[in-house]
Design an enzyme around this catalytic site. Structure first.
Site, PDB file in Angstrom:
ATOM      1  CG  HIS A  51      32.705  35.695  40.855  1.00 33.80           C
ATOM      2  ND1 HIS A  51      31.501  35.244  41.347  1.00 33.80           N
ATOM      3  CD2 HIS A  51      32.423  36.846  40.182  1.00 33.80           C
ATOM      4  CE1 HIS A  51      30.553  36.100  41.007  1.00 33.80           C
ATOM      5  NE2 HIS A  51      31.069  37.075  40.291  1.00 33.80           N
ATOM      6  CG  HIS A  93      34.721  35.454  51.437  1.00 29.73           C
ATOM      7  ND1 HIS A  93      35.678  35.712  50.505  1.00 29.73           N
ATOM      8  CD2 HIS A  93      33.601  36.094  50.997  1.00 29.73           C
ATOM      9  CE1 HIS A  93      35.179  36.484  49.544  1.00 29.73           C
ATOM     10  NE2 HIS A  93      33.913  36.733  49.830  1.00 29.73           N
ATOM     11  CG  ASP A 152      50.333  58.317  66.532  1.00 36.21           C
ATOM     12  OD1 ASP A 152      49.768  58.868  65.561  1.00 36.21           O
ATOM     13  OD2 ASP A 152      50.730  58.932  67.539  1.00 36.21           O
ATOM     14  CD  GLU A 163      29.000  36.393  45.844  1.00 36.37           C
ATOM     15  OE1 GLU A 163      29.423  37.447  45.361  1.00 36.37           O
ATOM     16  OE2 GLU A 163      29.299  35.985  46.975  1.00 36.37           O
ATOM     17  CE1 TYR A 216      30.631  41.159  37.973  1.00 36.61           C
ATOM     18  CE2 TYR A 216      31.130  38.866  37.410  1.00 36.61           C
ATOM     19  CZ  TYR A 216      30.613  39.807  38.290  1.00 36.61           C
ATOM     20  OH  TYR A 216      30.078  39.386  39.480  1.00 36.61           O
TER      21      TYR A 216
HETATM   22  N1  GLY Z   1      31.395  41.170  48.985  1.00 33.86           N
HETATM   23  C1  GLY Z   1      32.265  40.087  48.876  1.00 33.86           C
HETATM   24  C2  GLY Z   1      31.644  38.968  48.181  1.00 33.86           C
HETATM   25  O1  GLY Z   1      30.590  39.117  47.601  1.00 33.86           O
HETATM   26  O2  GLY Z   1      32.107  37.873  48.235  1.00 33.86           O
HETATM   27 MN    MN Z   2      29.614  37.436  48.583  1.00 30.45          MN
HETATM   28 MN    MN Z   3      29.231  40.661  48.033  1.00 33.01          MN
END
Ligand code: GLY
Ligand code: MN
Ligand code: MN
Length: 441
Positions: free
Chosen positions: A351, A362, A38, A385, A389
Site C-alpha cells: 500500500h 481518506h 428496519d 503509515e 506484512y
Molecule cells: N485505517 C485506514 C487507513 O489507515 O488508511
Molecule cells: Mn491511514
Molecule cells: Mn489506519
C-alpha cells in the site's frame, strides 16, 4: 441534536459562494442506511454537506445561489417539525430552526424541493452538483436540469453543464483552518490515548474483541461519536490482512498485535493511528528486526512531511528504507532502484505510505495535478503509515527469495497523523508511544 460553532460554517459558505462565481450549487446530505430489516446504521452526515452547513440531519439539501444578493443565497431544505416522527426518531430543527440556528437565508420543507428548485435556479446557468450520492434527490435534480437544457435549446441559448462541487470544496478542505487543526488535535489525542490504554492493559487481555471494546468504549467515554472506521485489531498473522475487522481471535503471547483505530468526533474530525505491540511484552528476534525497519522508514518519512515536500516523496523515502532493510535480511534481492521500479517488493509492502486526513479518514484533495505532485503546505494533515506484512498469501515474485518460515505471520504497520508545518512536522498522534523500549514490558 448536535450543533456546533455557526460562525465557522458561515465563513466557509462565504468562500464557497465566491468560488461559485455566479453558479448554483446543490449539496445533498446523507441518508440513513439500512443495516438489516428496519434497523439502520448510525447516521453519518455527508462530509461536504457538513463542512458547509454544520447541519446534522439526513435527507436535507443546501442550495447555494451565488448570483443572488446577500440574504438570498443560502437556502436549506429540511425535514419539517413533526411531533409523531420526533417521538419515534428524535428531535429535528425543522424549517424555523434551520433559519434561526443554522443561518439559512431561507429554509423550506424538503417536500417543497421538487417544486421550488426550478424557481430558484431559473436564472442560473451551470449547476454544481455531486452525482451518485443521494439517489432520490439526484432523480429530481437531473430531471429539472434536463428540462432546463431543453428550454434553453429551444431559445437558442448556449449549453449548460453540471460541475462537481469537489472542484471547489476539495481545495478548501485540504488546507485545515486553525479551528480544524484544533479539532484534529482533539481527535488524534483521544485516538492516541486509546492506543496507550491498549499498550498498558495488553497483558490482561485474552481476545482481539476485548481490545476493540476497550478502544471504542474509550472513544465514547471521551465524547467522540465512535470509531472513525472499522477498528482493525489483528493479532499474529491476521495483521497481514490489511482490512482485517473480524477482531475475534484469541491473543497468543509470542505474537504481535496490530491495532489500527481512531475516533471520529461529534463534528466528524478523525484520528487514524496504528501501533503494533508484542502481546507477551517482548519482541522475538525476527519481530524486532522487522519493527526496527518499519520504524526507521516511518520516522524518516515523517521528517520529509514538511512544507515543499510532497506525498510521493514521503512514500519514496519510506519505501527505499523498507526495501534496503528487507534486502539486508534476505527477504528481497537485487538493486534497490530496480526492485522499486518493477514493484517486486509488493508481496511484502502493498500500500501507499499515507493519505490526507480530516473530515474523511481518506480525506479529499489531490495528490497530483497532472504531471506534478501537489506540494505539501502548512495546514495539510496526512498520515504516514509504512508497514511490512510477511505471509505466503501473495506469491513471491520471480527472482526474489522464498520466505523462511521464521518470518511468516509478522505484520507490522506504524501510523501517525502529521500536521505539515514550515520546518518540522507536528506529530499529532505523538502521545501513542512507539519505541521498542516503550512497548516491551
Ligand atoms: N485505517 C485506514 C487507513 O489507515 O488508511
Ligand atoms: Mn491511514
Ligand atoms: Mn489506519
Amino acid at each position: 441534536m448536535f450543533k456546533t460553532n455557526t460562525k465557522i460554517f458561515e465563513e466557509r459558505r462565504e468562500i464557497f459562494l465566491k468560488k461559485l462565481n455566479g453558479k448554483a450549487a446543490i449539496i445533498s446530505s446523507s441518508s440513513l442506511v439500512n443495516h438489516h430489516a428496519d434497523c439502520e446504521y448510525p447516521f453519518r452526515q455527508d462530509s461536504n454537506f457538513w463542512y458547509l452547513t454544520g447541519f446534522d440531519e439526513p435527507d436535507s439539501i443546501a442550495l447555494f445561489l451565488s448570483n443572488k444578493p446577500k440574504g438570498e443565497r443560502y437556502i436549506l431544505f429540511v425535514a419539517p417539525k413533526d411531533i409523531i416522527s420526533e417521538v419515534w426518531h428524535g428531535f429535528r430543527w425543522g424549517v424555523e430552526g434551520a433559519e434561526r440556528e443554522f443561518k439559512a437565508d431561507k429554509a423550506h420543507s424538503i417536500s417543497d424541493f421538487k417544486r421550488l428548485l426550478p424557481v430558484y435556479i431559473s436564472d442560473s446557468e451551470d449547476i454544481v452538483y455531486s452525482q451518485n450520492k443521494h439517489s432520490k434527490f439526484e432523480k429530481i435534480v437531473l430531471e429539472i436540469f434536463s428540462k432546463q437544457i431543453e428550454a434553453r435549446s429551444k431559445e437558442g441559448k448556449e449549453e449548460i453543464n453540471i460541475e462537481s462541487p469537489e472542484i471547489y470544496l476539495n481545495e478548501m478542505r485540504l488546507i485545515k483552518s486553525d479551528f480544524e487543526i484544533s479539532r484534529m488535535r482533539e481527535a488524534t489525542q483521544i485516538s492516541a490515548e486509546a492506543h496507550e490504554l491498549v499498550r498498558e492493559s495488553i497483558s490482561l487481555k485474552k481476545n482481539e474483541r476485548q481490545i476493540q471494546g476497550l478502544i471504542e468504549g474509550f472513544f465514547l467515554e471521551k465524547g467522540a461519536r465512535g470509531p472513525a472506521y472499522n477498528s482493525i485489531v489483528a493479532s499474529g498473522d491476521n495483521a497481514c490482512i490489511l482490512h482485517y475487522t473480524l477482531n475475534n481471535s484469541d491473543l497468543n503471547k509470542g505474537d504481535l498485535l496490530l491495532v489500527d483505530a481512531g475516533c471520529s468526533l461529534m463534528d466528524y474530525y478523525n484520528g487514524d493511528i496504528t501501533r503494533t505491540i508484542p502481546i507477551g511484552g517482548k519482541f522475538s528476534k525476527e519481530q524486532k528486526i522487522i519493527y526496527e525497519i518499519v520504524l526507521e522508514a516511518q520516522k524518516n518519512a515523517i521528517k520529509h512531511s514538511v512544507k515543499g515536500s510532497n506525498t510521493t516523496n514521503v512514500h519514496n523515502v519510506a519505501l527505499r528504507i523498507l526495501v534496503d532493510g528487507l534486502k539486508e535480511i534476505g527477504l528481497l534481492r537485487g538493486d534497490t532502484d530496480g526492485i522499486i521500479e518493477n514493484g517486486s517488493y509488493k508481496h511484502l509492502y502493498m500500500h501507499r505510505t499515507g493519505h490526507w486526513l480530516g473530515l474523511d479518514v481518506h480525506d479529499v484533495g489531490a495528490y497530483r495535478m497532472g504531471e506534478y505532485d501537489v506540494p505539501l503546505q502548512n495546514g495539510m494533515i496526512l498520515t504516514v503509515e509504512p508497514g511490512i506484512y510477511i505471509s505466503d498469501r501473495i506469491p513471491v515474485p520471480e527472482g526474489q527469495p522464498s520466505i523462511d518460515e521464521k518470518w511468516k505471520g509478522i505484520g507490522i504497520r506504524i501510523e501517525d497523523d502529521i500536521l505539515v508545518k514550515e520546518k518540522e512536522p507536528e506529530i499529532l498522534s505523538i502521545a501513542a508511544l512507539k519505541e521498542i523500549s516503550d512497548l516491551e514490558y
